[in-house]
Every structure is written in C-alpha cells, then in structure tokens.
Design an enzyme around this catalytic site. Structure first.
Site, PDB file in Angstrom:
ATOM      1  N   THR A 123      17.683  -7.996  20.523  1.00  0.00           N
ATOM      2  CA  THR A 123      18.753  -8.955  20.281  1.00  0.00           C
ATOM      3  C   THR A 123      19.998  -8.246  19.775  1.00  0.00           C
ATOM      4  OG1 THR A 123      19.430 -10.819  18.849  1.00  0.00           O
ATOM      5  CG2 THR A 123      17.791  -9.334  17.968  1.00  0.00           C
ATOM      6  N   ASP A 124      21.150  -8.863  19.974  1.00  0.00           N
ATOM      7  CA  ASP A 124      22.392  -8.302  19.423  1.00  0.00           C
ATOM      8  C   ASP A 124      22.387  -8.309  17.899  1.00  0.00           C
ATOM      9  OD1 ASP A 124      22.535 -11.069  19.200  1.00  0.00           O
ATOM     10  OD2 ASP A 124      24.633 -11.212  19.810  1.00  0.00           O
ATOM     11  N   GLU A 125      21.523  -9.136  17.303  1.00  0.00           N
ATOM     12  CA  GLU A 125      21.523  -9.273  15.848  1.00  0.00           C
ATOM     13  C   GLU A 125      20.983  -8.042  15.124  1.00  0.00           C
ATOM     14  OE1 GLU A 125      20.374 -13.000  14.128  1.00  0.00           O
ATOM     15  OE2 GLU A 125      20.607 -14.052  16.031  1.00  0.00           O
ATOM     16  N   TYR A 147      14.502 -12.371  10.829  1.00  0.00           N
ATOM     17  CA  TYR A 147      14.339 -12.317  12.292  1.00  0.00           C
ATOM     18  C   TYR A 147      14.871 -11.013  12.864  1.00  0.00           C
ATOM     19  CZ  TYR A 147      15.879 -12.879  17.116  1.00  0.00           C
ATOM     20  OH  TYR A 147      16.135 -12.658  18.445  1.00  0.00           O
ATOM     21  N   LYS A 151      13.005  -7.702  14.695  1.00  0.00           N
ATOM     22  CA  LYS A 151      13.364  -7.201  16.022  1.00  0.00           C
ATOM     23  C   LYS A 151      13.796  -5.738  15.959  1.00  0.00           C
ATOM     24  CE  LYS A 151      13.422  -9.424  19.318  1.00  0.00           C
ATOM     25  NZ  LYS A 151      12.343  -9.692  20.303  1.00  0.00           N
TER      26      LYS A 151
END
Length: 316
Positions: A123-125, A147, A151
């Site tokens: 994810t970009d996060e 979260y 990841k």
C-alpha cells in the site's frame, strides 16, 4: 498459458484481478477465507470459467501450493480504522499469513520446475504521509498506524526472503482504490450507505486529509502489465494521478446522490479527529508507466455510476 494463485480473490481488488486473469484464459486458483468483506456471490460468476478453482482457506493456514507461475497475494485486512481498534487480525493476516506463503514458496522443490514468483500487494501508506511532492519506490518506509505498519513488515519479509532464499518477487504499492464492489467501510460506499440511512457522513480531521484515487480496474491492469513484462525483484508504485481532499470527495458524492444544488454541509459531521491520521498520500509511478501502463478511468466520470450502484444495492 499462465497458472496463478490469487489470494483474496473474493475481495474488492482481488475480484478485479481474478476476472482479468480468467478472461485471458489463465488458470486461476482462488483462495479466500471469506471474511465479512468477501463477496461470495462472485463464485457464481467465477465458477462459470473452467479455468477457475476455489479453496476457502486462511492464507496463514494454507499448507500446500500447486505448481504455478505467480502467487498474487491480495489477501489482507485493510481498514485503517479497524486496525486502530484491534490490530491482532492485521498481524495475523498481513504478517503471519505472508510469512506462511513465503515459506511455502521457499520449501517448494525447484528440481522439476522454477519456483513461482511472489507478487505481493502492499500500500502507499507504508511510506507515511507527505505534505508536498511524491514518494518513490526507494523512499524510507514510515508507517503511522497498525495497518500500514503490518503491511510494511510484510514488505520487509518479502525482500528478506528474496535475499536469503532466492525467492523472486514483485511488490505493488497502490494508492486509494475505488470502484463498484467495495465493502461499505471505505469512504465512497460508506458515505452512500449513510445517506441511504439518513445519517451524517463522519469525516476525520475536518475532511482535510488528501488522498490519491485509483480505479480498481486500472490496478488490475497494472498487474497484467507487470506480469506480461516478465520483470522480477522490483517494487512498483501505482497511482491514479488524481488527488483531492476527503471533503471534496464527499461533496461530490452528496451532489451525485441528491443534486449539484443541494446544501452538502447538512449531510456531514466534521467533529471527529482520528489518531495517526496521515495528511496526504502521493506516489511517483513513472517506473510502472515506463512498462506501458497508464490509468484509463477518470474519477469524476466514474463517480455517478458508482454512487448509483451503492444507492440501489444495500450491503450489510
């Protein structure tokens, strides 16, 4: 003909990727543990393809891999708000589950055929937020909630297993995905569901956080582009090239739901502040575009049909 595993095949992004692989005539072995976000109605569609096989299974309990070319790992717990309330399931799926898949890969005999390539959805996060500019694939990972931390940990496992056990991999880091089929805990379908229920849309941090929007069909096309290019041991950002504040997104949803002339302010609640809120995500995806991919879906052109779908189709 390619043979692929797709974990999370009944989830939002997973279903788009599964559909494209099946339409290409690839053999697809779908795996999903069928949590609350899984759309089991999709099995009726996918089972019409003779090249589709399904197994209901948690990826951390998967004990065997059949011969295949790619393992496309999309299975994950993905809702940031849920991770803040309770992170155990995120650790189990997003870290322990990934480790199990990697171990199945490294123990797979390579005396008969080449081991599969592990194509992992991140994810970009994982980069954390960025007020100006964009993140590139080489930037430091600085996750800011449970979260994204889970990841990021999975990304590190993939790269470590590659170096130690010579596993070939691809890591994808997409921005916010949208489209029909998303579970109503995400911003667009949840907003429509609240409007259906005559409830206000709760926006965190006055709606000021900025998000980059990417249609799930464009994300699935990125997977096809990468696989068909034959590249390995690379990380690719996937961005839609369109960003706006969350409050702008919700304004558009409300205007689509009612009319452009309606007073959108009466339908929102701006009183909530979320801990760990990232102010802006933004990615540089020129590396992927150099492979020939580019997004085709335009947010403002797609939104009306998406709002109409969720307005007319209730999802528990």
């Amino acid at each position: 003909m390619k043979i692929v595993y797709i974990t999370g095949c009944l989830g939002f992004i997973g279903s788009y990727v599964t559909r494209k692989c099946l339409q290409k005539g690839w053999m697809v072995y779908g795996v999903d543990k069928c949590t609350y976000v899984a759309n089991t109605d999709l099995l009726q569609e996918f089972n019409q393809y003779q090249n589709f096989t399904f197994e209901k299974k948690d990826i951390k309990k998967l004990a065997h891999l059949y011969d295949c070319d790619y393992i496309i790992n999309i299975a994950a717990e993905s809702h940031v708000g849920n991770s803040i309330v309770q992170s155990d399931s995120f650790i189990n799926s997003n870290i322990v589950g990934v480790k199990n898949l990697l171990d199945l890969l490294r123990h797979k005999p390579n005396n008969v055929s080449k081991r599969p390539i592990f194509l992992h959805f991140s994810t970009d996060e994982v980069y954390g937020d960025i007020e100006t500019g964009v993140h590139t694939e080489t930037d430091l990972l600085q996750p800011s909630n449970p979260y994204s931390a889970a990841k990021a940990a999975a990304d590190m496992l993939v790269m470590a297993w590659s170096r130690t056990y010579n596993i070939e991999y691809i890591i994808l880091r997409p921005t916010n995905n949208y489209g029909i089929g998303q579970y109503p805990e995400k911003l667009i379908p949840l907003s429509v569901k609240n409007l259906n229920r005559n409830r206000k849309i709760r926006l965190h941090n006055m709606g000021t956080p900025i998000r980059n929007w990417l249609h799930a069909d464009d994300t699935a096309e990125a997977v096809m582009t990468i696989i068909e290019s034959g590249v390995t041991n690379q990380i690719y950002n996937i961005a839609g090239g369109f960003e706006q504040t969350n409050i702008e997104t919700v304004k558009k949803i409300i205007h689509s739901y009612y009319s452009p002339e309606c007073n959108w302010e009466q339908y929102v609640d701006l009183s909530y502040h979320r801990e760990g809120q990232d102010v802006r995500y933004a990615l540089d995806d020129i590396k992927l575009r150099d492979l020939g991919w580019q997004p085709k879906k335009q947010f403002d052109e797609e939104l009306n049909s998406i709002v109409k779908h969720y307005k007319n189709n209730f999802k528990w």
